[in-house]
Design a protein around this motif. Structure first.
Motif, PDB file in Angstrom:
ATOM      1  N   HIS A   1       0.262   2.663  -2.809  1.00 19.13           N
ATOM      2  CA  HIS A   1      -0.696   3.527  -3.404  1.00 19.13           C
ATOM      3  C   HIS A   1      -1.794   3.967  -4.048  1.00 19.13           C
TER       4      HIS A   1
ATOM      5  N   ILE B   1       0.679  -0.778   0.188  1.00 17.48           N
ATOM      6  CA  ILE B   1      -0.520   0.009   0.186  1.00 17.48           C
ATOM      7  C   ILE B   1       0.539   0.745  -0.142  1.00 17.48           C
TER       8      ILE B   1
ATOM      9  N   CYS C   1      -4.488   1.724   5.465  1.00 13.41           N
ATOM     10  CA  CYS C   1      -6.050   2.026   4.180  1.00 13.41           C
ATOM     11  C   CYS C   1      -7.346   2.996   4.501  1.00 13.41           C
TER      12      CYS C   1
ATOM     13  N   VAL D   1      -8.337  -2.321  -1.180  1.00  9.35           N
ATOM     14  CA  VAL D   1      -7.826  -4.056  -0.719  1.00  9.35           C
ATOM     15  C   VAL D   1      -8.251  -5.139  -0.415  1.00  9.35           C
TER      16      VAL D   1
END
Length: 160
Positions: free
Chosen positions: A59, A55, A142, A65
């Motif tokens: 990203h 990530i 996230c 995800v």
């Protein structure tokens, strides 16, 4: 692109059947590319670490995800990609498996030593708390990058 992480249910690395694993089907459903960083035998420590690393590095290209968390009592050493699974000792000694099962051929000396050295220290509560911390870490990353995420759990139940 979707980032998919987990254990052998995510990426077995050996084709044992004619079927693809779930990340492939998700990528087709969402009409996007997949980055499958699953690792056969992975612990949740490994899964969290590899997911967070990807990530942070990618990203800008990740839309969502998906994590399939593994058995909670697996112990991972990330740098070595080695996972120790104390439940294998239980399976070997339970009589629930037949002699021809692949588990009989495994060297479980490390797992047996882990169980012996920690039998009074490791509890269901400590295992659950440790894994929830791993899951929360991935969730926070996230959210930090504003990436949608879905977590699923597969594996054996935890009991004292």
């Amino acid at each position: 692109m979707i980032l998919c992480s987990g254990c052998s249910f995510t990426n077995y690395h050996v084709k044992l059947s004619m079927f693809e694993q779930w990340p492939y089907y998700l990528s087709k459903m969402f009409n996007t590319k997949e980055l499958n960083v699953g690792q056969s035998g992975a612990s949740n420590d490994y899964i969290a670490n590899i997911t967070i690393r990807n990530i942070i590095e990618k990203h800008k290209n990740i839309d969502a995800v998906f994590v399939a968390w593994s058995e909670w009592h697996r112990i991972g050493i990330f740098a070595s990609k080695q996972t120790y699974n104390p439940s294998v000792v239980y399976w070997k000694n339970s009589g629930l498996l037949s002699d021809e099962n692949i588990v009989w051929g495994l060297d479980t000396s490390t797992e047996e030593k882990l169980i012996e050295d920690n039998k009074n220290k490791i509890t269901a509560e400590s295992i659950i708390m440790h894994n929830l911390i791993m899951m929360h870490a991935v969730e926070k990353v996230c959210k930090e990058y504003n990436i949608s995420y879905v977590f699923a759990q597969g594996g054996s139940p935890i009991a004292d």
